[in-house]
Enzyme design. Sequence first.
Site, PDB file in Angstrom:
ATOM      1  N   LEU A 122      88.199 129.774  69.938  1.00  0.00           N
ATOM      2  CA  LEU A 122      89.169 128.909  70.595  1.00  0.00           C
ATOM      3  C   LEU A 122      89.571 127.751  69.690  1.00  0.00           C
ATOM      4  O   LEU A 122      88.987 127.535  68.627  1.00  0.00           O
ATOM      5  CB  LEU A 122      88.583 128.387  71.915  1.00  0.00           C
ATOM      6  CG  LEU A 122      88.099 129.491  72.870  1.00  0.00           C
ATOM      7  CD1 LEU A 122      87.254 128.903  73.993  1.00  0.00           C
ATOM      8  CD2 LEU A 122      89.283 130.260  73.443  1.00  0.00           C
ATOM      9  N   THR A 171      85.230 126.296  65.994  1.00  0.00           N
ATOM     10  CA  THR A 171      84.734 125.102  65.314  1.00  0.00           C
ATOM     11  C   THR A 171      84.850 123.938  66.288  1.00  0.00           C
ATOM     12  O   THR A 171      85.923 123.378  66.478  1.00  0.00           O
ATOM     13  CB  THR A 171      85.539 124.816  64.037  1.00  0.00           C
ATOM     14  OG1 THR A 171      85.485 125.971  63.183  1.00  0.00           O
ATOM     15  CG2 THR A 171      84.970 123.625  63.282  1.00  0.00           C
ATOM     16  N   LYS A 194      78.998 124.334  59.964  1.00  0.00           N
ATOM     17  CA  LYS A 194      80.420 124.656  59.802  1.00  0.00           C
ATOM     18  C   LYS A 194      81.237 123.377  59.666  1.00  0.00           C
ATOM     19  O   LYS A 194      82.186 123.301  58.874  1.00  0.00           O
ATOM     20  CB  LYS A 194      80.914 125.467  61.001  1.00  0.00           C
ATOM     21  CG  LYS A 194      82.416 125.752  61.001  1.00  0.00           C
ATOM     22  CD  LYS A 194      82.854 126.550  59.781  1.00  0.00           C
ATOM     23  CE  LYS A 194      84.364 126.699  59.688  1.00  0.00           C
ATOM     24  NZ  LYS A 194      84.968 127.364  60.833  1.00  0.00           N
ATOM     25  N   LYS A 240      91.695 118.324  63.787  1.00  0.00           N
ATOM     26  CA  LYS A 240      90.666 118.386  64.831  1.00  0.00           C
ATOM     27  C   LYS A 240      89.278 118.377  64.226  1.00  0.00           C
ATOM     28  O   LYS A 240      88.389 117.645  64.663  1.00  0.00           O
ATOM     29  CB  LYS A 240      90.898 119.627  65.685  1.00  0.00           C
ATOM     30  CG  LYS A 240      89.844 119.879  66.755  1.00  0.00           C
ATOM     31  CD  LYS A 240      88.804 120.908  66.292  1.00  0.00           C
ATOM     32  CE  LYS A 240      89.442 122.251  65.975  1.00  0.00           C
ATOM     33  NZ  LYS A 240      88.423 123.237  65.520  1.00  0.00           N
TER      34      LYS A 240
END
Length: 270
Positions: free
Chosen positions: A65, A93, A163, A224
């Site tokens: 997503l 992420t 990540k 983001k």
Amino acid sequence: MQKIAFLGLGHMGAPMARRLLAAGYPLTVWNRSPARAEPLVAEGAVLAGSPAAAVRDADVVLTMLAGPDALTDVADAVVPELRPGTAWVEMSTVGPDAVRELAARLKDGVVLVDAPVMGSTDRAADGTLGILAGGDTAAVEQVLAHLGTLTRTGPLGSGAALKLVVNTAVIGGVGIVAEALRLAGALGLDGDTARTALASSPLGGAVGRAFAEGVHFATDLAVKDLRIAVDATQLPVTEVVLTHFRQAAEDPALSRADIAQAVTRIRKGL
């Protein structure tokens, strides 16, 4: 074979879901924009009308997503439907805090693995992603093997944390390359000569990503990721890089374009 529900069919999710379908898994898919699912449905996937409907009979749920807000929206619908024994592999992420918040909402007996990936659309398509997995992966290793190489990172949330570290370094490196080329222009150097020299330096990987073609990591998603990173601790250099990419993302033509497209804008100082 395990029944799989795949939620989120964007640039990364669609090729990942296709690999699972090609491997013979019974696959139910859902996407906020149903039209994105049509190619997979034509290949044999079942389209669900809602996230809840997608997961009701699933043994394994995979989510890819856009970010924490999208994950929360999906979780609101999905959590009540999950049966004990279901494994949820969260591959977006979203950062470790979002993973821990999700884990706290799950019923006893539902297994959660955070397994974000390294690599872009090309590696998603050919099944060579790097998968950073936190938590107990035993129930899903066979499924994930079709998507790439699994690296166990530690307890739940550690995959999401690593990540974020990797993405922050990569995006930061691309931003530094763009500024270095701006400096080259200000000093009167030929741009191609400067780019070749940088490519031969320790920043060579970042140079390659700054000018990559045929891959896709949207600029607004980079914003983001950097925003999650700077919320976690003080990162002065990353704050500057975030400003660059945030300004680029304000341009509708660049917001959903690959981060390589933002390099030109940063080089020009716009």
